[in-house]
Design a protein around this motif. Structure first.
Motif: not given
Length: 239
Positions: A126-145
């Motif tokens: 989602y384009g809106w899921a960036d640092e304005a919405t989620l923390s940098r820690e969350q954005l850099e966390a391992p993804r569920l694949r």
């Protein structure tokens, strides 16, 4: 309150239970549950208000069933652009269950689990899921694949499903239903695949029966192998 989870392992049980032919419900929600339901997202009328697929079918002269496809229901040979559609309003939204329908769904799901702790997956694209919405820690966390999709993971009480989304302006909240969620006891699993105009639920027989009867939802009992592919509607398909 919804909380980010940086370790995706609590959600990895699902991947091994996904599979089937292209379009099958079991490619989106896991196999090995007793029963399955498809919740059709409502469509918007051109004059305002919501309409169920059954109401749309009554207006277009088509038949409703568990594997129906919107474009076939409204008489269009084009599943994407809906050219020649007999429906004057907007089509059902893909990848997002409207807030009023999500609230109705949560009310039923809450009666069919022994825990309030719930896991939520949000598609990373989602384009809106960036640092304005989620923390940098969350954005850099391992993804569920999972096959074809990578997700961010959250946890919280079931009712926190309504907290996902973004604010285009301070006083304007755009809700996003979870793309995948389940309670800690795994009594059920629900999924809103980003390309589907339906939400799928796997669970016990009593849950599926309750969903089919629930006010505010249009739910159809299906099988894990039921196809939701564009060509799956063999009743309303055009010659």
């Amino acid at each position: 309150m919804l909380r980010p989870v940086l370790d995706p392992s609590p959600a990895e049980w699902i991947s091994s239970r996904l599979g089937g032919t292209f379009g099958a419900a079991s490619r989106t929600v896991p196999r090995d549950y007793a029963a399955y339901a498809r919740i059709c997202h409502p469509a918007e009328r051109d004059r305002g208000g919501w309409a169920s697929w059954s109401e749309a079918a009554a207006e277009t002269g088509r038949r409703v069933h568990g594997a129906m496809q919107w474009h076939a229901l409204v008489g269009s040979p084009d599943p994407v652009n809906l050219t020649g559609s007999l429906w004057r309003g907007s089509p059902p939204g893909r990848g997002n269950l409207p807030s009023h329908s999500l609230t109705a769904l949560l009310a039923v799901l809450g009666d069919h689990t022994s825990t309030s702790d719930t896991w939520f997956c949000l598609w990373e694209g989602y384009g809106w899921a960036d640092e304005a919405t989620l923390s940098r820690e969350q954005l850099e966390a391992p993804r569920l694949r999972h096959p074809g999709r990578d997700y961010l993971l959250f946890t919280g009480p079931l009712t926190s499903a309504t907290e996902l989304g973004w604010r285009p302006r301070p006083n304007w909240f755009e809700a996003q239903s979870p793309n995948l969620f389940w309670p800690d006891d795994r009594a059920w699993c629900a999924a809103t695949e980003i390309d589907f105009d339906s939400t799928l639920v796997a669970g016990e027989e009593a849950l599926i029966d309750a969903l089919v009867k629930a006010p505010g939802l249009e739910a159809w009992r299906i099988e894990p192998d039921t196809s939701l592919a564009a060509d799956a509607d063999r009743i309303n398909h055009l010659p």
